[in-house]
Write an enzyme that holds these catalytic residues in place. Sequence first.
Site, short mmCIF file in Angstrom:
data_model
loop_
_atom_site.label_atom_id
_atom_site.label_comp_id
_atom_site.label_asym_id
_atom_site.label_seq_id
_atom_site.Cartn_x
_atom_site.Cartn_y
_atom_site.Cartn_z
N ASP A 185 0.83 -1.20 0.00
CA ASP A 185 0.00 0.00 0.00
C ASP A 185 0.87 1.26 0.00
OD1 ASP A 185 0.73 -0.76 2.68
OD2 ASP A 185 -0.72 0.67 3.47
N GLU A 205 0.19 -0.90 5.95
CA GLU A 205 1.24 -0.24 6.71
C GLU A 205 1.03 1.27 6.76
OE1 GLU A 205 4.99 1.57 7.96
OE2 GLU A 205 3.92 1.92 6.08
#
Length: 376
Positions: A68, A134
């Site tokens: 991500d 994250e």
Amino acid sequence: MSETLELTRRLIELASVTPDDSGCQPLLSRRLGQLGFETEELLFGQVTNSWIRRGDAHPLFVFAGHTDVVPSGPQERWTSPPFTPRLADDGMLYGRGAADMKGSIAAFVTACERFVAGNPNHKGSIALLITSDEEGPAIDGTRRVVETLEARGEKIDWCLVGEPSSTERVGDIVKNGRRGSLSGKLLIQGRQGHVAYPHLARNPIHLALPALAELVETVWDNGNEFFPPTTFQISNISAGTGAGNVIPSELTVDFNFRFSTQNSAEQLRQRVAAVLDAHELQHEISWALSGEPFLTASGELVDAVAHAIREVTGRETELSTAGGTSDGRFIAPTGAQVVELGPVNATIHQIDERVLASDLDTLSEIYEAALRRLLL
């Protein structure tokens, strides 16, 4: 075009804004599957996680990272579309995630490909722990995967997190730990009233200022050889009704500790409470612990990574615990040795995020050298 650069470009094209993986992890699984890696997809909430492992023996070496990325920001301010990778004349690769951290993930894969091709019967096991959570809340990502592994007794011996640790040249900084992060939201209660009649009210702003000043001036610890001193920072203060002639009834203060191994979250909570009680404030605090500090001071992993950097680049690395938090905070408490090594971090989260393309090949070579050092 190198294999690492080409894979990084393919990953950047997948607009995986947190928590959306956008197909990055299946791409990695297909590629590594050709080397005998088996993928276990772990879905929690909206988050996609992949545990991609080759072998079942110990020691277990893990590359950890995230697919991500943060939002691009105003796309018109980019010199080229953020999810259309562009290799500039000066050798810089532009695109969201180039440095944080799709370049590292691509380097994980190509390092594994070369290492396994040359050493198919290496000792131990290799795994990749990849999450799409994250940059977001970090609740259903690495934290949940580690809980799953721990529940079934699957222990990580060494973990290399691909966060962009370098400052000027690849490998100049390796993070061998991180400070803890503890946030608090403090509510100071007073009594609302007219500013012309302060004796009939209790102004929470006035009441709180001495205590806040004491918290700001407190020396929480002096740090140690690996960590700087613990810091206390106020990030937001809010009070008032919007009217200029009204004493407010309450004051809200947001603050954060970045703390060393000289303190624990519980010790900090107790010390804050003692200050507030000493000033006889009516208060409530809600706490949020993002992670305890962790440190991998020495051992096989630190030595192997330092040796690999020296072998590939000819330079000595510096160990550091500076910066924010990383997913290493979820892995280190299991007993694993954890370090962070990735590309130069100068443009992460910025408009025109970029990385020197040749650095990606250097990083892949360092990762491969670390594998050789530990698993041969």
